[in-house]
Scaffold this motif. Structure first.
Motif, mmCIF file in Angstrom:
data_model
loop_
_atom_site.group_PDB
_atom_site.id
_atom_site.type_symbol
_atom_site.label_atom_id
_atom_site.label_comp_id
_atom_site.label_asym_id
_atom_site.label_seq_id
_atom_site.Cartn_x
_atom_site.Cartn_y
_atom_site.Cartn_z
ATOM 1 N N SER A 111 0.731 -0.780 0.048
ATOM 2 C CA SER A 111 -0.094 -0.554 -0.182
ATOM 3 C C SER A 111 0.390 0.991 0.141
ATOM 4 N N GLY A 112 2.161 0.922 -0.039
ATOM 5 C CA GLY A 112 2.649 2.060 0.279
ATOM 6 C C GLY A 112 3.240 2.623 1.380
ATOM 7 N N VAL A 113 2.765 2.478 2.937
ATOM 8 C CA VAL A 113 2.021 2.920 3.776
ATOM 9 C C VAL A 113 4.082 3.076 4.710
ATOM 10 N N LEU A 114 4.977 2.378 4.553
ATOM 11 C CA LEU A 114 6.141 2.209 4.996
ATOM 12 C C LEU A 114 6.762 4.127 4.175
ATOM 13 N N ALA A 115 6.554 4.357 2.923
ATOM 14 C CA ALA A 115 7.057 4.634 2.534
ATOM 15 C C ALA A 115 6.307 6.361 2.855
ATOM 16 N N VAL A 116 5.350 5.682 2.874
ATOM 17 C CA VAL A 116 4.173 7.888 2.965
ATOM 18 C C VAL A 116 4.504 7.723 4.434
ATOM 19 N N ALA A 117 4.450 6.950 5.693
ATOM 20 C CA ALA A 117 5.263 6.974 6.810
ATOM 21 C C ALA A 117 6.845 7.402 7.160
ATOM 22 N N ALA A 118 7.661 7.228 6.472
ATOM 23 C CA ALA A 118 9.096 7.861 5.770
ATOM 24 C C ALA A 118 8.749 9.212 5.855
ATOM 25 N N LEU A 119 7.851 9.919 4.792
ATOM 26 C CA LEU A 119 8.285 10.422 4.588
ATOM 27 C C LEU A 119 6.937 11.824 5.466
ATOM 28 N N LEU A 120 6.222 11.358 5.381
ATOM 29 C CA LEU A 120 5.367 12.557 6.983
ATOM 30 C C LEU A 120 6.155 13.150 7.896
ATOM 31 N N MET A 121 7.185 11.646 8.363
ATOM 32 C CA MET A 121 8.263 11.505 9.568
ATOM 33 C C MET A 121 9.397 12.302 9.245
ATOM 34 N N GLY A 122 9.498 12.975 8.082
ATOM 35 C CA GLY A 122 10.711 13.901 8.357
ATOM 36 C C GLY A 122 11.879 13.520 6.748
ATOM 37 N N ALA A 123 11.776 12.543 6.028
ATOM 38 C CA ALA A 123 12.663 11.893 4.580
ATOM 39 C C ALA A 123 12.209 12.341 3.786
ATOM 40 N N GLU A 124 13.013 12.929 3.119
ATOM 41 C CA GLU A 124 12.864 13.803 2.193
ATOM 42 C C GLU A 124 11.828 13.184 0.402
ATOM 43 N N ARG A 125 12.538 12.487 -0.006
ATOM 44 C CA ARG A 125 12.213 11.764 -0.725
ATOM 45 C C ARG A 125 12.437 10.007 -0.719
ATOM 46 N N ALA A 126 10.912 9.441 -1.581
ATOM 47 C CA ALA A 126 11.214 8.186 -0.919
ATOM 48 C C ALA A 126 10.640 7.048 -2.543
ATOM 49 N N VAL A 127 10.774 5.992 -2.968
ATOM 50 C CA VAL A 127 11.158 4.898 -3.496
ATOM 51 C C VAL A 127 9.913 3.637 -3.224
ATOM 52 N N GLY A 128 9.432 3.404 -3.813
ATOM 53 C CA GLY A 128 8.743 2.557 -3.531
ATOM 54 C C GLY A 128 8.542 1.559 -5.052
ATOM 55 N N SER A 129 8.379 0.070 -4.535
ATOM 56 C CA SER A 129 8.706 -0.929 -5.880
ATOM 57 C C SER A 129 7.620 -1.669 -5.403
ATOM 58 N N ASP A 130 7.346 -2.092 -6.405
ATOM 59 C CA ASP A 130 6.721 -3.750 -5.946
ATOM 60 C C ASP A 130 5.660 -4.525 -6.982
ATOM 61 N N VAL A 131 6.095 -5.533 -7.117
ATOM 62 C CA VAL A 131 5.735 -6.490 -8.780
ATOM 63 C C VAL A 131 4.194 -6.822 -8.750
#
Lengths: 149, 320
Positions: free
Chosen positions: B180-200
């Motif tokens: 669902s992208g939950v971890l990438a979204v969480a990281a961004l909400l927590m201050g990460a600058e950019r995120a990449v999500g990848s899935d099959v």
């Protein structure tokens, strides 16, 4: 709060190891009980990660009224083991009349031992008799010695 | 989504408890994809509560609900099975089930969930119980990662610890197997600058993009479809992303043991020297094999568990 949970339904289905997905059979069965389908799929797939591909795993899920659930996995259907042992991909067209493949008694005993995990109160000999019935309906011949199979 | 028929639901009402399980087994043997045994309650009748702690008890009167694939004659199988058990006079109900029906019941089952101190996952149709907390808004659907699974919680609490240590500020985060992208979204909400999500799964890529939009982080999250087969090209390079943008301070992968073991070289290549790794979707008894697979490139392994599940964290070595 110590009131125990109440059961809403017990659900039986068979899923190939590692292949639980939200589509049928899992989707409608669990969706109807309001259960979290993806959580079950991930849990089941992880627990069957070390199973051989395509092993059919019977599952019995207990769904509670609060939408939580527990489940147990049972040994694959007897027909799966017999098919593999007899090296066949389909059953006989005319059960009882046309023998497609064979399996030795020794092999049948090994399968019975596995099935006994699910049938702990049933004597091994009774399980063997029942398996012989399954073999017959699948058109699989039971022979005394492995060499004759 | 097309409302196609995916199953035929066949119900047999008022089955005596003593034979309900056998009826279920027979229907399964004759081709039902699934069979449920529930309580039979004629309208207005009293409930007979079966508690979780009573082993193997069934209700005195049951309803058996079998789902058949559309190509099977479920109605006929139900009728002949009922007759075999002497239940031919019981009410039988047959209806088509369309793909949408059970999706709606999935929707109904999601509520806000607290993952940790000041950290919630809130389904899109709910109100956040604590507006001041970090609230990850998700549209629960077919992609994995709604906050209910122990592995999602383990990873989110790890990200929260990184946030508290300042490790997420300005960081680039790779979420491999994003669901669902939950971890990438969480990281961004927590201050990460950019995120990449990848899935099959294409549905997961769509879900990741949709959830990013719900949380106002679309511009900082890029989602890619990747092949399950690792012999296929690595997805970011294949998309023309330059080497610097294929390196991350934090790599997280919540998948399963099998793929994780094979992914070690790829995840190592994504992680900057001294970068942080989080792996989950593995059972406690699987952690040793995972750590061994990653030790050529990672060190300072730690394991944390919840129920039977484990999170393995590590630091990218600087010498390999």
């Amino acid at each position: 709060m110590s009131k125990p949970k109440t059961v809403a339904a017990t659900i039986r289905l068979v899923i190939n190891a590692g292949q639980a997905k939200p589509s049928p059979p899992v989707g409608p069965a669990l969706g109807q009980a309001g259960l979290k389908i993806m959580d079950f799929c991930k849990d089941f797939n992880a627990k069957t990660a070390t199973f051989k591909d395509d092993v059919p795993v019977p599952v019995v899920i207990t769904a509670f009224t609060d939408k939580t659930f527990t489940y147990v996995m049972k040994t694959p259907p007897a027909s799966y083991f017999i098919k593999k042992a007899a090296g066949m991909s389909g059953g006989s067209q005319k059960p009882g009349h046309q023998h497609v493949a064979s399996i030795s008694l020794k092999h049948l005993h090994e399968i019975a031992a596995v099935k006994q995990q699910d049938l702990r109160l049933v004597p091994l000999e009774s399980i063997c008799k029942s398996l012989m019935g399954t073999c017959r309906s699948m058109g699989v011949r039971v022979v005394a010695r492995p060499e004759d199979a | 989504m097309a409302a196609e028929v995916c199953s035929i639901k066949c119900c047999l009402a008022d089955v005596p408890g003593g034979m309900a399980e056998e009826v279920a087994e027979v229907l399964l043997a004759y081709g039902a994809q699934s069979v449920a045994v529930e309580e039979y309650r004629p309208s207005g009748g009293p409930e007979q509560e079966i508690y979780a702690d009573t082993e193997g008890r069934v209700w005195d009167r049951c309803t058996v609900v079998a789902y058949f694939p559309p190509e099977e004659d479920g109605a006929a199988i139900l009728a002949s099975t009922a007759a075999d058990f002497g239940l031919q006079d019981r009410k039988q109900l047959v209806e088509a089930v369309r793909t949408q029906d059970w999706e709606q019941s999935i929707r109904d089952s999601y509520q806000p969930a607290q993952v940790g101190e000041g950290l919630w996952i809130v389904p899109i149709w709910s109100q956040a119980p604590d507006p001041a907390a970090t609230n990850i808004i998700l549209e629960p659907g077919l992609a994995f990662g709604t906050g209910d699974h122990p592995t999602t919680r383990l990873c989110l609490r790890w990200l929260q610890r990184l946030q508290q240590a300042g490790s997420l500020d300005g960081a680039a985060v790779m979420d491999y197997g994003a669901g669902s992208g939950v971890l990438a979204v969480a990281a961004l909400l927590m201050g990460a600058e950019r995120a990449v999500g990848s899935d099959v799964e294409p549905l997961a890529v769509k879900a990741t993009q949709a959830n990013a939009a719900l949380n106002g982080v679309s511009e900082r999250l890029a989602a890619y479809l990747c092949a399950a087969d690792l012999k296929q090209p690595e997805p970011l390079a294949a998309a023309g992303i330059e080497p610097q943008q294929r390196l991350f301070e934090v790599t997280v992968a919540n998948i399963l043991q099998g793929p994780l073991l094979d992914l070690a070289p790829r995840l190592a290549a994504y992680t900057k020297p001294g970068g942080l790794l989080g792996l989950s979707g593995i059972l406690q008894e699987q952690t040793a094999a995972v750590m061994e697979a990653y030790s050529p490139w990672f060190q300072s392994f730690q394991v944390e568990g919840e129920e039977r599940w484990a999170l393995v964290t590590a630091v990218r070595r600087t010498d390999t």
